[in-house]
Design a protein around this motif. Sequence first.
Motif, PDB file in Angstrom:
ATOM      1  N   ILE A   6      30.853 -28.420   4.692  1.00 13.86           N
ATOM      2  CA  ILE A   6      30.542 -27.169   3.975  1.00 13.86           C
ATOM      3  C   ILE A   6      29.144 -27.238   3.387  1.00 13.86           C
ATOM      4  N   LEU A   7      28.824 -28.379   2.827  1.00 15.74           N
ATOM      5  CA  LEU A   7      27.481 -28.566   2.242  1.00 15.74           C
ATOM      6  C   LEU A   7      26.397 -28.338   3.301  1.00 15.74           C
ATOM      7  N   GLY A   8      26.629 -28.861   4.496  1.00 18.07           N
ATOM      8  CA  GLY A   8      25.655 -28.671   5.576  1.00 18.07           C
ATOM      9  C   GLY A   8      25.571 -27.222   6.014  1.00 18.07           C
TER      10      GLY A   8
ATOM     11  N   ALA B 297      31.268 -19.885   2.852  1.00 14.89           N
ATOM     12  CA  ALA B 297      31.635 -19.609   1.466  1.00 14.89           C
ATOM     13  C   ALA B 297      33.090 -19.143   1.380  1.00 14.89           C
ATOM     14  N   THR B 298      33.515 -18.323   2.334  1.00 18.16           N
ATOM     15  CA  THR B 298      34.899 -17.830   2.348  1.00 18.16           C
ATOM     16  C   THR B 298      35.882 -18.982   2.563  1.00 18.16           C
ATOM     17  N   THR B 299      35.538 -19.888   3.471  1.00 15.40           N
ATOM     18  CA  THR B 299      36.404 -21.053   3.706  1.00 15.40           C
ATOM     19  C   THR B 299      36.447 -21.954   2.472  1.00 15.40           C
ATOM     20  N   LEU B 300      35.318 -22.064   1.785  1.00 17.77           N
ATOM     21  CA  LEU B 300      35.287 -22.846   0.540  1.00 17.77           C
ATOM     22  C   LEU B 300      36.285 -22.268  -0.466  1.00 17.77           C
TER      23      LEU B 300
ATOM     24  N   GLU C 295      46.674 -28.100  -2.786  1.00 19.60           N
ATOM     25  CA  GLU C 295      46.365 -29.534  -2.655  1.00 19.60           C
ATOM     26  C   GLU C 295      44.926 -29.860  -3.082  1.00 19.60           C
ATOM     27  N   PHE C 296      44.220 -28.872  -3.622  1.00 18.08           N
ATOM     28  CA  PHE C 296      42.849 -29.106  -4.097  1.00 18.08           C
ATOM     29  C   PHE C 296      42.857 -30.125  -5.233  1.00 18.08           C
ATOM     30  N   ARG C 297      41.957 -31.120  -5.145  1.00 16.75           N
ATOM     31  CA  ARG C 297      41.806 -32.137  -6.184  1.00 16.75           C
ATOM     32  C   ARG C 297      40.378 -32.093  -6.716  1.00 16.75           C
ATOM     33  N   THR C 298      40.259 -31.843  -8.000  1.00 20.25           N
ATOM     34  CA  THR C 298      38.930 -31.685  -8.611  1.00 20.25           C
ATOM     35  C   THR C 298      38.076 -32.927  -8.399  1.00 20.25           C
ATOM     36  N   GLU C 299      38.686 -34.105  -8.561  1.00 23.41           N
ATOM     37  CA  GLU C 299      37.886 -35.344  -8.474  1.00 23.41           C
ATOM     38  C   GLU C 299      37.277 -35.532  -7.089  1.00 23.41           C
TER      39      GLU C 299
ATOM     40  N   ARG D 188      39.546 -34.044   2.842  1.00 21.18           N
ATOM     41  CA  ARG D 188      38.772 -33.050   2.092  1.00 21.18           C
ATOM     42  C   ARG D 188      37.299 -33.441   1.916  1.00 21.18           C
ATOM     43  N   PRO D 189      36.990 -34.684   1.530  1.00 26.85           N
ATOM     44  CA  PRO D 189      35.570 -35.025   1.370  1.00 26.85           C
ATOM     45  C   PRO D 189      34.754 -34.787   2.643  1.00 26.85           C
TER      46      PRO D 189
END
Length: 975
Positions: free
Chosen positions: A520-522, A536-539, A547-551, A513-514
Amino acid sequence: MDINSASSVVLQALTQATSQDTAVLKPAEEQLKQWETQPGFYSVLLNIFNNHLLDVNVRWLAVLYFKNGIDRYWRRVAPHALSEEEKTLLRAGLITNFNEPVNQIATQIAVLIAKVARLDCPRQWPELIPILLESVKVQDGLQQHRALLTFYHVTKTLASKRLATDKKLFQDLASGIYSFACSLWNHHTATFLQQVCSGDEAAAINSLERTLLSLKVLRKLTVHGFNEPHHNMEVMGFLNAVFERLKQFLECCRRVGPSSACREKLEKTIILYTKVLLDFLEHHPCPFIPLIQRSLEFAVSYVFTEVGEGVVFERFIVQCMNLVKMIVKNDAYKPAKNIEDSKPESLEAHKIKMAFFTHPTLTEIGRRLVSHYFLLTEEELAMWEEDPESFAVEETGGDSWKYSLRPCTEVLFLDVFHSYSQTLTPVLLEMVQNLQGPTSIEEPVRLLIKDAVYNAVGLAAYELFDNVDFDLWFKNHLLAELQVSHHSYKLIRRRVIWLIGQWISVKFKSELRPLLYEAILGLMQDPDLVVRIETATTLKLTVDDFEFRTEQFLPYLESIFGLLFQLLQQVTECDTKMQVLHVISCVIERVNIQIRPYVGCLVQYLPLLWKQSEEHNMLRCAILTTLVHLVQGLGAESKNLYPFLLPVIQLSTDLSQPPHVYLLEDGLELWLVTLENSPSITPELLRIFQNMSALLELSSENLRTCFQIINAYTYLSATEFLQNYAEGLCRSFCELLKDITMEGQVQVLKVVEIAIKVSPHLGAHMFQPLLPDVFRGILDGERYPVVMSTYLGIIGRVLLQNSSFFSSLLTQMGAEFNQEMDQLLGGLIEMWVDRMDNITQPERRKLSSLALLSLLPSDNSVIQDKFCGIINVCVEALHDVMTEDPETSTFKDCMLMTHFEEPKLTDDEEPPTEQDKRKKLLALSDPVHSVSLQQCAYEKLKAQQLLMGEPGFQALMETVDTEIVRQLQEFLKGL
């Protein structure tokens, strides 16, 4: 109404009703409305619209009034129904001749004849069909066309009737006229084809119109006129002839060229032929089985081979693809899991499909779908350059697979791939392998093919789960493709980030994920707008995934959120802004309070966006959703938004404002979360409650949310809220309870219960008008357990927390029932004890026990008579709430709360709202959570013993079952 004398008057009124001057038009419309129920009015209208010398607009209006009159007054049971005599004359007048010169009026007359036929044919109008059949044979071109037009509308209307008797009548009609309809269609079709060959275009257009109408008739007769069409040789002969006619008409398309005058009608006729097949397949899948082979051969040859080159057009391709899709997916053509359980016709259909879909055929279909139909067209690429937002929105369009080529192609691909994945998976993987690594920007066709292949891999993600190591592909290949920054490579950057979005919930390791967030940032800074929107849609898909992890996301939150906000400002189309707002909402929802440092700019921008979107209610709905998540993320800090937030809630939930139709549901949700997160009441927040009265009257599906809002106000500021609004609420509740479901009744009662719980004296006083019904409900033995449980909860609160009010209520009920207070109290206790099992929540069971114990000590003979029942209830509740300490072997009340402490949360847990905190603080003073039931029982029994003396008390205890006494002593041991 005398026809001769009235004609001129009605004609004048109709003429005035066509005026643009409202001063003339309105009185004329009023006059015509009054005449609608006058005998003879429709006969006058018939004469007027049959008079071809009169003004077209007047005749048009006469037809419309006649048509509306059929809907309102033709049925015998209708108020002001037309007489049978007048209807007989009207039916005869409608079919005396078919020579209307104006096309639009001719169509309306055909429709109104069909409306009458729906009600009267064949019983009251047996001559209609024979006259139509004779009229379509005449040589006069106009009469023939108008009769054929009417024949079609009558057939269409009769075919649409769904009662069994009506369907039988239509089937009888179909079997009687089918041969004639076929010969009529054959005649007009042959005439048209001959005229096309001779180059007589004007005559060909006329014949084509008749071909189209006769084919429309045959379509209705074929699809709806036979229970077992496969046993009718003429029906099956017609359906088989459809394929030959389709080929001939497609060849005509090639012959006349795209600019021909008859091209549009020709394409319309071709589409109608395909509709015959599609409708027949939908309504008669088993009788269609003999046509499967020809259908597949026809559709596949024209769509997937060179046969169709230069002939086919988009809508025809869509129809052919739908035909293949419906055959592939049809459940009637699939054998059962256990072959022995399969129907013979299912096995036959499956056998035909298997014989057709050979490895070479499937390979060709798969390759052609991806490498030809998936390719972005020149028009789409031009749209990307000239109007990127429209392109981005269209690419994520809705359920349009039946009508648009791209979505239709993708759905067909998925259905075929799902059904024949073993054959098609190696084909697709080979196509991927041939395109590995960055593609040269000097090869635009190869770029388009790569885009198409990646599209296929994304669509088939679930099917490819076991065949693609997506994590490895992502790390070794896809990430590198995202790094290619050349303008021409935007095609692939956009497709790759879309592809990742499709796979994120299928197969994507959490530890990667990172890397994805970096990508995505790029891409959120990509020069191309379409790439940014797709990213943005993929985000959204990524943060939505389980499985999204906030940290993992927090290091990128500030930058990505800032770029999302920039994107929201940059896009101009309403649909795109909605799309971006949904992404922003999703991010805020998932990171919750972590968003607080980064929302300043968004908070400042949303009021401007709200103002700009005044004409766009769907965008305003998206803003409301964003505000809901924003308030939840900000918690108590959301109070700073009130200058914007409260007017938005006010507008969205005000039934006198037109936008409420769109905004109400989201507006109510925003109102609720605003209250739940409010640290304290404000005059403006209190004032919005004026909208509630009308909302309760509306009694819609939003009623539950309305009750939650009322409860939230009670928790927030019971005194101010109840003093201002309880009286009106009480009136609304009294009205609601007259006509409401059991569930709704319970919701109303819970509001009262919570009000008394939060403010025992004010709550009981303000809702006093409702309490006699509650009392009566208990005494009458309310049959619904959940309602009885709530009744007992309310009376339990009053008895325990406002005993003086309970006494006055008892006095009031005694006067109403003409009973002594003690007798009434005895009946109440008896029913309470008897229906204790209706109460399932431990809190309410303890409440009942504490309430009944509060009657002790007492020298009242009625209470002493019910002592056994009170002790039984007490012991039951002790079983519910007492837990044994294994170390000391003593019991303690598990519901006791001694202090308030903030819970420790993980990153993925939502923090408590302000309302959650208010409920916890309330619990500290609530007897259910602050009084030990064990201690209370001990003290009350001691006090009763002291009041009565030892002998009297022992005599009282002997009324209780010895086992219950033993259990009670066990619970009170050690006190």
